[in-house]
Design a protein around this motif. Structure first.
Motif, short mmCIF file in Angstrom:
data_model
loop_
_atom_site.label_atom_id
_atom_site.label_comp_id
_atom_site.label_asym_id
_atom_site.label_seq_id
_atom_site.Cartn_x
_atom_site.Cartn_y
_atom_site.Cartn_z
N ASN A 75 0.75 -1.11 0.03
CA ASN A 75 -0.08 -0.08 0.17
C ASN A 75 0.82 1.18 -0.02
O ASN A 75 0.43 2.41 0.76
CB ASN A 75 -0.87 -0.13 1.31
N ALA A 76 1.92 1.17 -0.50
CA ALA A 76 2.83 2.36 -0.86
C ALA A 76 2.15 3.76 -1.21
O ALA A 76 2.40 4.78 -0.76
CB ALA A 76 4.12 2.12 -1.83
N GLU A 77 1.11 3.47 -2.31
CA GLU A 77 0.50 4.76 -2.71
C GLU A 77 -0.44 5.35 -1.59
O GLU A 77 -0.44 6.66 -1.32
CB GLU A 77 -0.44 4.40 -3.83
N GLY A 78 -1.16 4.42 -0.81
CA GLY A 78 -2.11 4.73 0.62
C GLY A 78 -1.06 5.63 1.49
O GLY A 78 -1.32 6.72 2.17
N LYS A 79 0.14 5.24 1.88
CA LYS A 79 0.96 5.68 2.56
C LYS A 79 1.32 7.14 2.28
O LYS A 79 1.70 7.86 3.02
CB LYS A 79 2.13 4.68 2.82
N ALA A 80 1.54 7.02 0.97
CA ALA A 80 2.13 8.42 0.24
C ALA A 80 1.16 9.51 0.39
O ALA A 80 1.17 10.62 0.90
CB ALA A 80 2.57 8.49 -1.22
N ARG A 81 -0.20 9.19 0.55
CA ARG A 81 -1.57 9.89 0.59
C ARG A 81 -1.32 10.50 1.91
O ARG A 81 -1.51 11.58 2.48
CB ARG A 81 -2.48 9.44 0.08
N ILE A 82 -1.10 9.54 2.87
CA ILE A 82 -1.21 9.74 4.33
C ILE A 82 0.05 10.71 4.55
O ILE A 82 -0.10 11.66 5.40
CB ILE A 82 -1.11 8.61 5.08
N ALA A 83 1.16 10.54 4.10
CA ALA A 83 2.23 11.54 4.27
C ALA A 83 2.20 12.84 4.03
O ALA A 83 2.42 13.60 4.50
CB ALA A 83 3.54 10.69 3.67
N ARG A 84 1.40 13.00 2.76
CA ARG A 84 1.27 14.41 2.30
C ARG A 84 0.28 15.04 3.38
O ARG A 84 0.31 16.21 3.69
CB ARG A 84 0.76 14.14 0.91
N ALA A 85 -0.99 14.42 3.66
CA ALA A 85 -1.80 14.92 4.68
C ALA A 85 -1.30 15.32 5.89
O ALA A 85 -1.27 16.31 6.50
CB ALA A 85 -3.00 13.95 4.67
N LEU A 96 9.89 17.68 16.12
CA LEU A 96 8.90 16.44 15.98
C LEU A 96 9.93 15.29 16.35
O LEU A 96 11.21 15.33 16.57
CB LEU A 96 8.82 16.43 14.52
N ILE A 97 9.12 14.12 16.69
CA ILE A 97 9.80 13.09 16.89
C ILE A 97 9.22 11.86 15.95
O ILE A 97 7.95 11.75 15.98
CB ILE A 97 9.88 12.50 18.40
N LEU A 98 9.80 10.98 15.20
CA LEU A 98 9.38 10.10 14.31
C LEU A 98 10.05 8.76 14.73
O LEU A 98 11.19 8.53 14.93
CB LEU A 98 9.63 10.42 12.85
N ASN A 99 8.92 7.85 14.88
CA ASN A 99 9.39 6.54 15.15
C ASN A 99 9.68 5.52 14.03
O ASN A 99 9.94 5.91 12.86
CB ASN A 99 8.48 5.98 16.44
N ILE A 100 9.68 4.33 14.33
CA ILE A 100 9.98 3.34 13.16
C ILE A 100 8.98 2.98 12.29
O ILE A 100 7.66 3.08 12.96
CB ILE A 100 10.47 1.89 14.07
N GLY A 101 8.94 2.76 11.26
CA GLY A 101 7.94 2.37 10.23
C GLY A 101 8.15 2.89 8.87
O GLY A 101 8.55 4.02 8.67
N GLU A 105 8.69 6.95 7.47
CA GLU A 105 9.82 7.16 6.39
C GLU A 105 9.00 7.95 5.25
O GLU A 105 9.74 8.68 4.65
CB GLU A 105 10.39 5.75 5.99
N ALA A 106 7.91 7.48 4.79
CA ALA A 106 7.22 8.45 3.81
C ALA A 106 6.89 9.61 4.11
O ALA A 106 6.97 10.55 3.47
CB ALA A 106 5.81 7.33 3.57
N ILE A 107 6.58 9.89 5.41
CA ILE A 107 6.30 11.43 6.01
C ILE A 107 7.60 11.96 5.91
O ILE A 107 7.61 13.14 5.51
CB ILE A 107 5.88 11.23 7.46
N ALA A 108 8.72 11.62 6.20
CA ALA A 108 9.98 12.04 6.25
C ALA A 108 10.36 12.64 4.89
O ALA A 108 10.78 13.79 4.62
CB ALA A 108 11.29 11.39 6.71
N LYS A 109 10.04 11.95 3.85
CA LYS A 109 10.23 12.26 2.74
C LYS A 109 9.55 13.67 2.14
O LYS A 109 9.90 14.36 1.34
CB LYS A 109 9.69 11.14 1.49
N VAL A 110 8.40 13.68 2.75
CA VAL A 110 7.28 14.91 2.45
C VAL A 110 7.70 16.05 3.16
O VAL A 110 7.34 17.39 2.92
CB VAL A 110 5.93 14.63 2.39
N LEU A 111 8.56 16.00 4.22
CA LEU A 111 9.07 17.18 5.06
C LEU A 111 10.51 17.72 4.76
O LEU A 111 10.86 18.56 5.34
CB LEU A 111 9.04 16.55 6.58
#
Length: 253
Positions: A75-85, A96-101, A105-111
């Motif tokens: 579900n990489a596409e769904g995770k990418a939508r979540i990351a953008r949101a 911020l503090i980001l944990n494992i997963g 990691e998808a969120i980090a790319k959008v930051l």
């Protein structure tokens, strides 16, 4: 590789049933036996299902997560939508503090274009991604590196994180059970996640639809400890009522 929507539905059906025959899956999805067999072969090659004569089953129990490379494709596409949101709600100039997963990691790319961020993480993949942002200070927790996914776990990581009080925790989780518990597989990882939640002013959970009704062994938290939930599809039952009772703001990307 990204799986197509039909293959994701197929995978979700197998997870709900625990095991299923090719005929059952073809009837449920309204496709041919040949289509199901082809999709199952693709999913089996990724390690997402285990085949047996005439059908498939889930590949693991509640005690072991999928491999990191398998989770990246799921579900990489769904995770990418979540990351953008999520990224659209993260302000500049915050901690911020980001944990494992793979979702964090998808969120980090959008930051990467945010400014003035100070980020603590126990995920070496997140650290490597955000180091490319020249206006982001990255602080990595100490501890034992889990080789399969470059996660940092253990008591040293717990003690390190206890030094800080962060604006927002952006966390992922392996499973959300219908009693409202958030669960994961590694007790060492869970201890770090619990500390992250305790040391954050707000807790934002990023979880795609495959995490709901997914069992795992160790309780990390409950929905009542979460301030916001970001997901990619409308919530299945009984989660809408659980979120309302816990006063969790839900964003469907």
């Amino acid at each position: 590789m990204n799986n197509n929507p039909r293959q994701l539905l197929l995978l979700e059906e197998v997870r709900q049933r625990k095991s299923a025959t090719v005929e059952q899956l073809a009837e449920t999805l309204g496709v041919t036996l040949q289509t199901v067999r082809r999709d199952l072969q693709r999913l089996a090659e990724q390690g997402l299902v285990k085949r047996f004569h005439g059908g498939v089953r889930v590949p693991s129990s509640t005690v072991e997560n999928l491999a990191h490379t398998q989770r990246e494709t799921l579900n990489a596409e769904g995770k990418a939508r979540i990351a953008r949101a999520v990224a659209s709600q993260v302000p500049n100039n915050c901690s911020l503090i980001l944990n494992i997963g793979t979702t964090t990691e998808a969120i980090a790319k959008v930051l990467l274009h945010h400014r003035g961020l100070r980020v603590i993480t126990n995920n070496l993949n997140v650290a490597a991604i955000l180091c490319a942002n020249p206006d982001c200070e990255v602080i990595v927790a100490g501890g034992v590196v889990r080789k399969r996914d470059r996660a940092i776990v253990g008591e040293a990581a717990v003690e390190f994180i206890r030094q800080f009080r962060m604006d927002i925790a952006l966390i992922g989780i392996s499973g959300i059970e219908p009693d409202g518990t958030l669960r994961d597989f590694d007790p060492r990882e869970v201890k770090v996640a619990q500390t992250i939640i305790a040391q954050s002013r707000e807790v934002w959970l990023a979880a795609d639809h495959t995490k709901f009704h997914r069992p795992a062994m160790v309780q990390a938290a409950t929905l009542a400890q979460i301030d916001r939930l970001f997901t990619d599809e409308p919530l299945p039952e009984p989660f809408p009522a659980l979120l309302q009772d816990a006063e969790v703001l839900c964003t469907v990307a």
